[in-house]
Design an enzyme around this catalytic site. Structure first.
Site, PDB file in Angstrom:
ATOM      1  N   CYS A   2       0.844  -1.193   0.000  1.00 19.89           N
ATOM      2  CA  CYS A   2       0.000   0.000   0.000  1.00 19.89           C
ATOM      3  C   CYS A   2       0.881   1.246   0.000  1.00 19.89           C
ATOM      4  O   CYS A   2       1.889   1.309   0.694  1.00 19.89           O
ATOM      5  CB  CYS A   2      -0.943   0.073   1.193  1.00 19.89           C
ATOM      6  SG  CYS A   2      -2.066  -1.294   1.287  1.00 19.89           S
ATOM      7  N   ARG A  27       4.022  -0.532  -4.675  1.00 21.52           N
ATOM      8  CA  ARG A  27       3.677  -1.002  -3.330  1.00 21.52           C
ATOM      9  C   ARG A  27       2.378  -1.784  -3.293  1.00 21.52           C
ATOM     10  O   ARG A  27       1.986  -2.299  -2.243  1.00 21.52           O
ATOM     11  CB  ARG A  27       3.578   0.187  -2.374  1.00 21.52           C
ATOM     12  CG  ARG A  27       4.841   1.009  -2.314  1.00 21.52           C
ATOM     13  CD  ARG A  27       4.625   2.246  -1.493  1.00 21.52           C
ATOM     14  NE  ARG A  27       4.608   1.928  -0.087  1.00 21.52           N
ATOM     15  CZ  ARG A  27       5.655   1.995   0.714  1.00 21.52           C
ATOM     16  NH1 ARG A  27       6.818   2.370   0.243  1.00 21.52           N
ATOM     17  NH2 ARG A  27       5.564   1.687   1.971  1.00 21.52           N
ATOM     18  N   TRP A  75      -2.457  -2.946  -1.679  1.00 24.41           N
ATOM     19  CA  TRP A  75      -2.140  -4.370  -1.736  1.00 24.41           C
ATOM     20  C   TRP A  75      -3.024  -5.005  -0.665  1.00 24.41           C
ATOM     21  O   TRP A  75      -2.874  -4.712   0.522  1.00 24.41           O
ATOM     22  CB  TRP A  75      -0.665  -4.622  -1.439  1.00 24.41           C
ATOM     23  CG  TRP A  75      -0.293  -6.067  -1.587  1.00 24.41           C
ATOM     24  CD1 TRP A  75       0.004  -6.729  -2.741  1.00 24.41           C
ATOM     25  CD2 TRP A  75      -0.181  -7.037  -0.534  1.00 24.41           C
ATOM     26  NE1 TRP A  75       0.288  -8.048  -2.473  1.00 24.41           N
ATOM     27  CE2 TRP A  75       0.183  -8.267  -1.123  1.00 24.41           C
ATOM     28  CE3 TRP A  75      -0.368  -6.995   0.852  1.00 24.41           C
ATOM     29  CZ2 TRP A  75       0.372  -9.434  -0.396  1.00 24.41           C
ATOM     30  CZ3 TRP A  75      -0.179  -8.159   1.580  1.00 24.41           C
ATOM     31  CH2 TRP A  75       0.190  -9.362   0.959  1.00 24.41           C
ATOM     32  N   ASN A  99      -1.872   2.491   5.476  1.00 27.09           N
ATOM     33  CA  ASN A  99      -0.932   1.441   5.089  1.00 27.09           C
ATOM     34  C   ASN A  99      -0.507   0.746   6.375  1.00 27.09           C
ATOM     35  O   ASN A  99      -0.062   1.409   7.309  1.00 27.09           O
ATOM     36  CB  ASN A  99       0.269   2.081   4.383  1.00 27.09           C
ATOM     37  CG  ASN A  99       1.433   1.134   4.226  1.00 27.09           C
ATOM     38  OD1 ASN A  99       1.244  -0.072   4.139  1.00 27.09           O
ATOM     39  ND2 ASN A  99       2.639   1.677   4.204  1.00 27.09           N
ATOM     40  N   GLY A 100      -0.676  -0.566   6.438  1.00 30.88           N
ATOM     41  CA  GLY A 100      -0.318  -1.303   7.649  1.00 30.88           C
ATOM     42  C   GLY A 100      -1.423  -2.290   7.985  1.00 30.88           C
ATOM     43  O   GLY A 100      -2.230  -2.642   7.128  1.00 30.88           O
ATOM     44  N   GLU A 477      16.780 -18.915  -5.365  1.00 33.03           N
ATOM     45  CA  GLU A 477      16.428 -17.669  -6.038  1.00 33.03           C
ATOM     46  C   GLU A 477      15.863 -17.949  -7.442  1.00 33.03           C
ATOM     47  O   GLU A 477      14.880 -17.326  -7.856  1.00 33.03           O
ATOM     48  CB  GLU A 477      17.672 -16.767  -6.099  1.00 33.03           C
ATOM     49  CG  GLU A 477      17.519 -15.462  -6.847  1.00 33.03           C
ATOM     50  CD  GLU A 477      16.404 -14.549  -6.329  1.00 33.03           C
ATOM     51  OE1 GLU A 477      15.868 -14.809  -5.237  1.00 33.03           O
ATOM     52  OE2 GLU A 477      16.054 -13.596  -7.035  1.00 33.03           O
ATOM     53  N   LYS A 481      12.134 -16.812  -8.623  1.00 32.69           N
ATOM     54  CA  LYS A 481      11.873 -15.985  -9.812  1.00 32.69           C
ATOM     55  C   LYS A 481      10.806 -16.643 -10.675  1.00 32.69           C
ATOM     56  O   LYS A 481       9.866 -15.994 -11.134  1.00 32.69           O
ATOM     57  CB  LYS A 481      13.127 -15.805 -10.677  1.00 32.69           C
ATOM     58  CG  LYS A 481      14.179 -14.844 -10.241  1.00 32.69           C
ATOM     59  CD  LYS A 481      13.787 -13.406 -10.140  1.00 32.69           C
ATOM     60  CE  LYS A 481      13.054 -13.117  -8.884  1.00 32.69           C
ATOM     61  NZ  LYS A 481      13.701 -12.706  -7.714  1.00 32.69           N
ATOM     62  N   GLU A 484       7.286 -16.537  -9.025  1.00 33.35           N
ATOM     63  CA  GLU A 484       6.687 -15.201  -8.952  1.00 33.35           C
ATOM     64  C   GLU A 484       6.036 -14.767 -10.251  1.00 33.35           C
ATOM     65  O   GLU A 484       4.972 -14.174 -10.240  1.00 33.35           O
ATOM     66  CB  GLU A 484       7.774 -14.152  -8.621  1.00 33.35           C
ATOM     67  CG  GLU A 484       8.218 -14.136  -7.200  1.00 33.35           C
ATOM     68  CD  GLU A 484       9.175 -12.978  -6.944  1.00 33.35           C
ATOM     69  OE1 GLU A 484      10.311 -13.018  -7.461  1.00 33.35           O
ATOM     70  OE2 GLU A 484       8.794 -12.043  -6.239  1.00 33.35           O
ATOM     71  N   HIS A 500      16.892 -37.573  -0.092  1.00 35.33           N
ATOM     72  CA  HIS A 500      16.258 -37.747   1.227  1.00 35.33           C
ATOM     73  C   HIS A 500      14.755 -37.495   1.173  1.00 35.33           C
ATOM     74  O   HIS A 500      14.137 -37.214   2.196  1.00 35.33           O
ATOM     75  CB  HIS A 500      16.931 -36.826   2.252  1.00 35.33           C
ATOM     76  CG  HIS A 500      18.375 -37.167   2.450  1.00 35.33           C
ATOM     77  ND1 HIS A 500      18.791 -38.285   3.143  1.00 35.33           N
ATOM     78  CD2 HIS A 500      19.501 -36.560   1.991  1.00 35.33           C
ATOM     79  CE1 HIS A 500      20.116 -38.337   3.120  1.00 35.33           C
ATOM     80  NE2 HIS A 500      20.567 -37.309   2.422  1.00 35.33           N
ATOM     81  N   LYS A 596       5.903  -4.714  -4.629  1.00 35.21           N
ATOM     82  CA  LYS A 596       7.355  -4.558  -4.611  1.00 35.21           C
ATOM     83  C   LYS A 596       7.884  -4.341  -3.194  1.00 35.21           C
ATOM     84  O   LYS A 596       8.976  -4.771  -2.865  1.00 35.21           O
ATOM     85  CB  LYS A 596       7.724  -3.373  -5.516  1.00 35.21           C
ATOM     86  CG  LYS A 596       9.199  -3.124  -5.658  1.00 35.21           C
ATOM     87  CD  LYS A 596       9.826  -4.126  -6.595  1.00 35.21           C
ATOM     88  CE  LYS A 596      11.335  -3.996  -6.657  1.00 35.21           C
ATOM     89  NZ  LYS A 596      11.962  -5.285  -6.990  1.00 35.21           N
TER      90      LYS A 596
HETATM   91  O1  M6R Z   1      12.851  -4.838  -0.318  1.00 32.64           O
HETATM   92  P1  M6R Z   1      13.324  -6.153   0.263  1.00 32.64           P
HETATM   93  O2  M6R Z   1      14.591  -6.607  -0.355  1.00 32.64           O
HETATM   94  O3  M6R Z   1      13.404  -6.122   1.751  1.00 32.64           O
HETATM   95  O4  M6R Z   1      12.193  -7.175  -0.140  1.00 32.64           O
HETATM   96  C1  M6R Z   1      12.230  -8.500   0.292  1.00 32.64           C
HETATM   97  C2  M6R Z   1      11.279  -9.358  -0.501  1.00 32.64           C
HETATM   98  O5  M6R Z   1       9.973  -8.908  -0.360  1.00 32.64           O
HETATM   99  C3  M6R Z   1      11.636  -9.356  -2.000  1.00 32.64           C
HETATM  100  O6  M6R Z   1      12.941  -9.760  -2.221  1.00 32.64           O
HETATM  101  C4  M6R Z   1      10.671 -10.293  -2.772  1.00 32.64           C
HETATM  102  O7  M6R Z   1      10.892 -11.604  -2.403  1.00 32.64           O
HETATM  103  C5  M6R Z   1      10.843 -10.079  -4.277  1.00 32.64           C
HETATM  104  N1  M6R Z   1       9.576 -10.034  -4.908  1.00 32.64           N
HETATM  105  C6  M6R Z   1      11.646 -11.120  -4.921  1.00 32.64           C
HETATM  106  O8  M6R Z   1      11.681 -11.034  -6.298  1.00 32.64           O
END
Ligand code: M6R
Length: 601
Positions: A2, A27, A75, A99-100, A477, A481, A484, A500, A596
């Site tokens: 947000c 956001r 969001w 926001n929160g 990672e 990716k 997401e 395992h 984001k």
């Molecule tokens: O702004 P930050 O690096 O603290 O954010 C952490 C995660 O929210 C962020 O890395 C998220 O996992 C991304 N969408 C990854 O692509």
């Protein structure tokens, strides 16, 4: 999570709010809305989905006489992303944005319903506006606002406007970011300074527990001790806004940019024969015997990779925790531990709170962050900026590359200061660092290959990304990716762990992306991949060494140092995720359900 904006003044308000929201759309993009009070005129617009929908809806609206105004991009936390749940929330004649998360909203809601209040949304936020209006029945507006925020538990940055005081904007901050911008009589509010750059000349970053109101070109600020004075800081007027520059998506551009931003990360830090970190006093590491890193998401993955480097190069014990886990485990902390947080945005609620906990326990803190002046940077004893530039793609790419590079630099800096490895080994690391930009360059040939390959990987019952050592965090990672932006199930796994349990899933519909570096544990990972291949798993091998059992093979070029292999393979996995997402027709830059910056826990 947000974004909120506010403006008090006589300028045209719709454009100011929409402009600000555009900068904050990263956001959250479930819905957006604005509300304006100009004397007796009260107007609001809301739209589900991206900001553009709100722009269309409000296209004939203009608000250019003196007044107060607020805006929000959402969001969803409580309630579906529909128009009723979109902010601003209206009471009888007041509007609120927030926001929160208000943790005690159910209790407050029950109380208000018992008094005959009618709720329209499922949000936690709506209680704020109704509680305010109840309090305002027998109190002056500011006292009513103060009594309202006194009842709120949880995190909030909130703005409220009311016809009961049409020249006043009320604000409060606790746990979620908010700042106030000033330009003469014009007063701006926003979740982040990007929303007011080019408008406000001075800025004040609110602290937790602060609240107050803006009226007549002035701000009155209060905290638990009553009224307080504050000093503003100049705000840069250079609006650095990211453009796609001919790329199809921001994420694509950001993958291509890695070759240059990593050089920025190194600039002035990686010299020909030594590492220099001007931000750190020469005695910064004195008395430090361990490092604890806390982060979330992609930043957590860079932390995991760094933990191998801190132990291997700097010979300092290093452990890593997901910030949301760390917060509630009642961790045992000792003051010979350096507490490191990693965050692209510098606003991630869990990471920020973990940092505050560590500070309360007396630990020295250092943050690795991409956004100067962000909450995490301001809260840390020392911040090292990654210099990745604005990252717009929700799926983080260049932030990960620069974080990992900076952590590698930091690990080598400690090694150099403590002489924990030989001068030759330091020289070898520096030499590899200086080759990194070249390794991160995306060639047409590689991109075309990943485009072709992506066609084969659009179905199946799941992906495993596997690797060992630093390639395990890279596997995590790579899987993140893909998840997401493709919405396909993917898991990152330590290659040696497959036998395992997870190997039970192996068949030709199990896609395994195997990270097989030549310079680190090649024979070990090769055996692990062979075990999967023997069970018919479809293997996409990424390696400098030809691998017969692979169904698909991406041959990498730089095998002289594990970190160079790491960066090269990172690009391959990023392009794979990008191309799969494009083929599936997904929104690459704004994938569903994500935001984001995650400013709620
Ligand atoms: O702004 P930050 O690096 O603290 O954010 C952490 C995660 O929210 C962020 O890395 C998220 O996992 C991304 N969408 C990854 O692509």
């Amino acid at each position: 999570m947000c974004g909120i904006v506010g403006y008090v003044g006589a300028k045209e308000k719709k454009e100011i709010l929409l402009d600000g929201l555009k900068e904050l759309e990263y956001r959250g993009y479930d819905s957006a809305g604005i509300a304006v009070i100009e004397g007796n005129n009260l107007n609001s617009f809301k739209a589900v989905g991206k900001l553009e929908n709100l722009v269309q809806k409000a296209k004939d609206f203009k608000a250019d006489s003196f007044g107060v105004s607020i805006g929000h991009t959402r969001w969803a936390t409580h309630g579906k992303p529909n128009e009723l749940n979109a902010h601003p929330h209206l009471g009888k004649n007041s509007y609120v944005v927030h926001n929160g998360i208000i943790e005690n909203y159910q209790e407050l809601k029950k109380e208000l319903i018992a008094k005959g209040v009618n709720f329209l949304s499922q949000t936690d936020t709506e209680v704020i506006v109704h509680l305010f209006e109840q309090n305002a029945l027998d109190k002056e507006p500011f006292d009513a606002f103060k009594s309202t925020i006194d009842r709120l538990d949880g995190a909030y940055a909130t703005l409220l406007i009311t016809q009961g005081a049409p020249d006043t904007l009320f604000f409060a901050k606790n746990g979620s970011p908010m700042l106030i911008g000033f330009d003469g009589e014009d007063i701006y509010f926003a979740s982040s300074d990007t929303a007011i750059i080019g408008k406000a000349k001075e800025v004040y970053y609110l602290e937790d527990g602060e609240y107050g109101y803006a009226k007549d070109g002035k701000v009155e600020l209060f905290d638990a001790n009553g009224k307080k004075s504050f000093t503003t800081k100049p705000l840069s007027s250079d609006k650095v806004s990211a453009q796609k520059d001919g790329y199809r998506f921001f994420m694509e551009k950001e993958i291509y940019e890695q070759t240059t931003v990593i050089a920025d990360t190194m600039m002035g830090r990686v010299l020909e024969s030594e590492i220099v970190l001007d931000e750190l006093d020469s005695d910064f590491f004195d008395g430090i015997n361990a490092i604890k890193i806390c982060a979330c998401g992609t930043s957590y993955h860079s932390a995991l990779a760094a933990s191998y480097l801190f132990e291997r190069l700097a010979k300092v014990r290093c452990d890593v925790e997901i910030a949301s886990e760390f917060r509630y485990k009642k961790p045992l902390l000792s003051d010979d531990t350096l507490f490191v947080t990693i965050s692209q945005s510098g606003e991630t609620a869990d990471t920020l709170e973990a940092l505050k906990m560590a500070k309360r326990a007396g630990l020295k803190s250092l943050s690795i962050c991409n956004v100067d002046n962000s909450s995490i940077v301001r809260e840390s004893d020392v911040a090292l900026l990654t210099r990745a530039g604005i990252e717009k793609g929700v799926a983080s790419t260049k932030a990960f590359a620069t974080q990992t590079m900076l952590l590698w630099i930091l690990a080598l800096y400690v090694a150099q200061e403590r002489q924990s490895i030989s001068k030759d080994l330091i020289a070898n690391e520096i030499d590899a660092m200086r080759h990194s930009p070249k390794v991160l360059k995306v060639t047409d040939e590689l991109h075309a290959k990943m485009h072709r390959l992506s066609k084969r990987y659009l179905h199946g019952h799941g992906f495993f990304f596997i690797g060992r050592d630093i390639f395990f965090p890279l596997a995590l990672e790579g899987a993140l990716k893909l998840k997401e932006i493709s919405y396909l199930h993917a898991e990152g796994y330590p290659a040696g762990e497959m036998k395992h349990g997870p190997i039970a899933l192996a068949d030709s519909n199990l896609f395994t992306v195997a990270l097989m570096p030549k310079s680190l544990l090649y024979d070990k990972i090769k055996s692990n991949v062979e075990e999967l291949s023997a069970r018919d798993a479809t293997i996409l091998a990424i390696s400098p060494l030809a691998f017969d059992l692979a169904d698909d093979f991406v041959q990498t070029k730089y095998a002289s140092h594990p970190m160079l292999e790491f960066f090269e393979m990172m690009v391959v996995t990023q392009l794979l995720a990008l191309e799969i997402s494009v083929r599936l027709g997904n929104d690459v830059d704004m994938p569903r359900n994500l935001a984001k910056s995650v400013t709620v826990e």
